[in-house]
Design a protein around this motif. Structure first.
Motif, PDB file in Angstrom:
ATOM      1  N   GLN A  51      -2.269   0.508  -2.468  1.00  0.00           N
ATOM      2  CA  GLN A  51      -2.353   1.468  -3.580  1.00  0.00           C
ATOM      3  C   GLN A  51      -1.630   2.784  -3.297  1.00  0.00           C
ATOM      4  N   CYS A  88     -10.683   0.786 -11.378  1.00  0.00           N
ATOM      5  CA  CYS A  88      -9.748   0.859 -10.250  1.00  0.00           C
ATOM      6  C   CYS A  88      -8.866   2.093 -10.406  1.00  0.00           C
ATOM      7  N   HIS A 130     -13.484  -6.038  -4.047  1.00  0.00           N
ATOM      8  CA  HIS A 130     -12.405  -5.438  -4.840  1.00  0.00           C
ATOM      9  C   HIS A 130     -11.246  -4.997  -3.939  1.00  0.00           C
ATOM     10  N   GLU A 131     -11.591  -4.296  -2.850  1.00  0.00           N
ATOM     11  CA  GLU A 131     -10.539  -3.756  -1.973  1.00  0.00           C
ATOM     12  C   GLU A 131      -9.831  -4.863  -1.198  1.00  0.00           C
ATOM     13  N   HIS A 134      -7.267  -6.473  -3.238  1.00  0.00           N
ATOM     14  CA  HIS A 134      -6.005  -5.713  -3.288  1.00  0.00           C
ATOM     15  C   HIS A 134      -5.044  -6.167  -2.187  1.00  0.00           C
TER      16      HIS A 134
HETATM   17 ZN    ZN Z   1      -8.720  -1.066  -7.037  1.00  0.00          ZN
END
Ligand code: ZN
Length: 148
Positions: A51, A88, A130-131, A134
């Motif tokens: 990210q 997010c 969630h992470e 990614h």
């Molecule tokens: Zn996220």
């Protein structure tokens, strides 16, 4: 460096698979510190390195029970089901209900390469999933089961 710009949905980097961290050096420490600062400034509960445009398997998170840094994290156990709302930092303004395990156990290294095991339930379990998604190029929006 400090704050790093957060990559937003539409940028193809978010769909890429991050590579395992092999070198536990000063550069990794700086990346983790910058991610921590960026996550808190953006008022998020978690942030993956992709990210901020870095394709390495690094995650920072704080779900209200303290800061955690996860290098090369792997889910080693999961149990139960929860359906809760998710959002997010890379997908501003969009939320949806996803189905995640109720509890997870995660194994991960820290910036020095030392292994730890973390247990998470509720928000923390969602955040771990969630992470880690990614790191495999998966966004929560691909897992939304409904919007209410
Ligand atoms: Zn996220």
């Amino acid at each position: 460096m400090g704050y790093r710009e957060i990559v937003k949905v539409g940028d193809p980097v978010l769909k890429k698979t991050s590579r395992k961290v092999e070198k536990f050096d000063e550069k990794l420490a700086r990346l983790i510190d910058d991610m921590k600062e960026t996550m808190y400034k953006a008022e998020g509960v978690g942030l993956a390195a992709v990210q901020v445009g870095v394709l390495r398997r690094v995650v920072v998170l704080d779900c209200g029970d303290g800061f955690k840094e996860l290098v090369n994290p792997v889910i080693i156990e999961e149990d139960g089901v929860q359906e809760e709302q998710e959002g997010c930092l890379s997908v501003p303004g969009e939320y949806g209900i996803t189905r995640r395990p109720a509890t997870v156990k995660v194994q991960a290294q820290d910036r020095n390469g030392k292994w730890h095991v973390y247990k998470g339930a509720g928000l923390l379990a969602r955040c771990f999933c969630h992470e880690i998604d990614h790191l495999d190029g998966i966004l929560f929006t691909q897992k939304v089961i409904r919007k209410d």
